[in-house]
Design a protein around this motif. Structure first.
Motif: not given
Length: 546
Positions: A55-59, A98-106
């Motif tokens: 996954f690619y997630v930003f924010g 922002p970069a946040v690590n949550a629920n298995g996704i950085q």
């Protein structure tokens, strides 16, 4: 502005399906992005079992529209990896995602983006997403339906390859050794061992380590329980460091049942304290991408205190000294209440910081055009681009590493892979690069970088990447030096600006050239390439592990 197409393209959507409340939800793929949706508010249905590491997630809370919708929904806690319905609300663009690590996704940092979205739960929806297929729930019968349990498959939400390193020394003795076996058996059962769930093996630490059984030997909880029950007590000194090093180096091979892309974990059980050096073993484990947990039971005896080489051994042996990887029990009696908390830790994939990923297992070298045509203000934009790419990676002495070379007719190594081992120092070094000004000899610069920057790390564990940034025609040949770099195991991305010839860019880029070549007319367009370049690095990394 033109940007070469990459993997982050649009994904086709299927037709709408309806939930029990009559609302229509559009079935989407794992990688459908916010910008692929056309409505201001849209209800979508995410499939199950999406690969979290891709996954690619930003924010966070508000996500840049180039983020995966399903990835953002899992990151936000709206759904789990079992899939489900999500309401997507389009929002204006913003700065500083922002970069946040949550629920298995950085999630990743993004300086700014033109549009955003948020995700929320949809209530009263009785749809389940399994891959691309969608089914409606059966009419209620007044009874709560039982969830079918596939015992053979195991707990699919807890994929992990785990070695239990049990204490078989004279410190623990026969009686407590049996209590330890009982506890390990309870943990194994609660994990949900199965073909598609956790796999476990056991190593006994004593005078010399002994691998009792491997990951490949058993894939059912009953078999594991029986194997644990049959373990014999060995005795001897508690040479835990020796056993940990041996396990990290020998246990997790493909031949012994280790799986690609699955977190590797060693759970070390210690009754008292070890009698050998455990710090070096912890370093070796981290280098092999193994997450080390230490479960310590009971306090050390007076005799043990005299043998301990380092009182702070736990903090130095675990994967990270953040409290997550150390676990204490006061005694081997009444340990049932400690089983579930330990299992929850072992199944928290997002916390396995020592697993090898594209974020912590790459060397990225930047080859920066410092010619006169760039200009000082545009050179600052180039440095900002490099910083934003570097920010996405976990830079450390055992993780990812960054290097930079500036070139005109000459080459100057700004810093090598071994100069800085923290993200803060790397970013500071990038900010302090001074503009050279001069001609453009890109081919010589590639040869220089291959030899002097990548040469010293060519036999290391990280995958090597070179990002070449240039704004014009090279005065020398680029094809030969680029081919030599690729032959040396370096994946090359070419990034061109303004007058950089497309033919030169493609000649430098690795195959497939279309997905490793980027171009923009203006230096301000560099920022929009960042997500695609990061994604391209991760795809190449994953492909190299297949």
């Amino acid at each position: 502005m033109w940007v070469a197409p990459l993997l982050l393209g649009a994904f086709l959507l299927s037709g709408p399906v309806r939930g029990s409340d009559g609302s229509a939800s559009t079935a989407i793929t794992c990688f459908t992005r916010g910008l692929d949706l056309r409505k201001e508010t849209e209800d979508v249905l995410c499939p199950a079992n999406c690969p979290l590491w891709q996954f690619y997630v930003f924010g966070d809370e508000v996500y840049a529209s180039l983020s995966s919708v399903c990835g953002a929904a899992i990151h936000r806690g709206v759904i789990t990896n079992a899939g489900g319905a999500v309401r997507v609300q389009t929002l204006p663009g913003q700065e500083s995602y922002p970069a946040v690590n949550a629920n298995g996704i950085q999630s990743q940092v993004l300086t700014r983006w033109a549009s955003s979205f948020s995700v929320t739960r949809i209530k009263n929806t009785a749809l389940e997403a399994v891959g691309r297929s969608v089914s409606t729930a059966r009419p209620s019968t007044g009874k709560r339906p039982k969830k079918p349990l596939d015992k053979k498959a195991g707990n699919k939400d807890c994929k992990a390859d785990i070695a239990f390193l049990i204490d078989g020394s004279y410190n623990i003795g026969q009686r407590r050794f049996n209590l330890q076996k009982n506890f390990v058996g309870k943990v194994a059962v609660m994990l949900g061992i199965g073909t598609e769930g956790p796999h476990v093996g056991v190593v006994q630490a004593s005078e010399h380590p002994k691998i009792e059984f491997y990951l490949k030997n058993f894939t059912a909880a009953k078999e594991v329980l029986f194997a644990i029950k049959e373990l014999g007590f060995r005795g001897g000194n508690s040479n835990t460091g020796k056993a940990l090093k041996h396990t990290a180096q020998k246990f997790f091979s493909l031949e012994n049942g280790a799986r690609k892309g699955i977190p590797k974990i060693i759970v070390v059980f210690l009754d008292g304290w070890p009698s050998d050096d455990i710090e070096e073993a912890g370093i070796v484990a981290r280098e092999f991408g193994v997450n080390v947990f230490i479960v310590s039971v009971a306090k050390p005896t007076t005799e043990e205190l005299g043998m301990v080489q380092d009182i702070g051994f736990v903090d130095k042996a675990v994967c990270r000294n953040n409290g997550f990887f150390s676990y204490q029990m006061p005694t081997w009696f009444g340990t049932t209440k400690y089983v579930k908390p330990l299992v929850q830790k072992l199944c928290s994939h997002e916390q396995m910081l020592c697993s090898k990923t594209c974020y912590n297992s790459v060397n990225i070298g930047f080859l920066i055009d410092g010619s006169s045509s760039v200009g000082d203000s545009n050179f600052r934009l180039v440095l900002e681009f490099i910083s934003n790419v570097a920010k996405a990676f976990e830079i450390s002495d055992i993780g990812s590493k960054i290097a930079a070379v500036q070139f005109t007719y000459d080459q100057r190594t700004e810093f090598s892979f071994t100069d800085y081992t923290t993200k803060e120092k790397v970013l500071s070094a990038i900010r302090n690069i001074r503009y050279m000004s001069g001609g453009t000899a890109t081919g010589d610069a590639i040869s220089f970088t291959t030899r002097n920057v990548f040469g010293p790390v060519k036999d290391g564990p990280n995958k090597n990447f070179l990002i070449v940034l240039t704004d014009g025609q090279s005065y020398d040949d680029v094809r030969g030096p680029a081919a030599a770099a690729q032959k040396a195991g370096i994946t090359v991305f070419s990034v061109g600006v303004a007058w950089a010839p497309l033919d030169d860019l493609k000649d430098m880029a690795s195959e497939p050239r279309e997905s490793h070549t980027f171009f923009t007319r203006e230096f301000t367009g560099l920022e929009q390439m960042i997500p695609d370049i990061i994604r391209g690095i991760c795809k190449d990394f994953l492909d190299s592990k297949q």
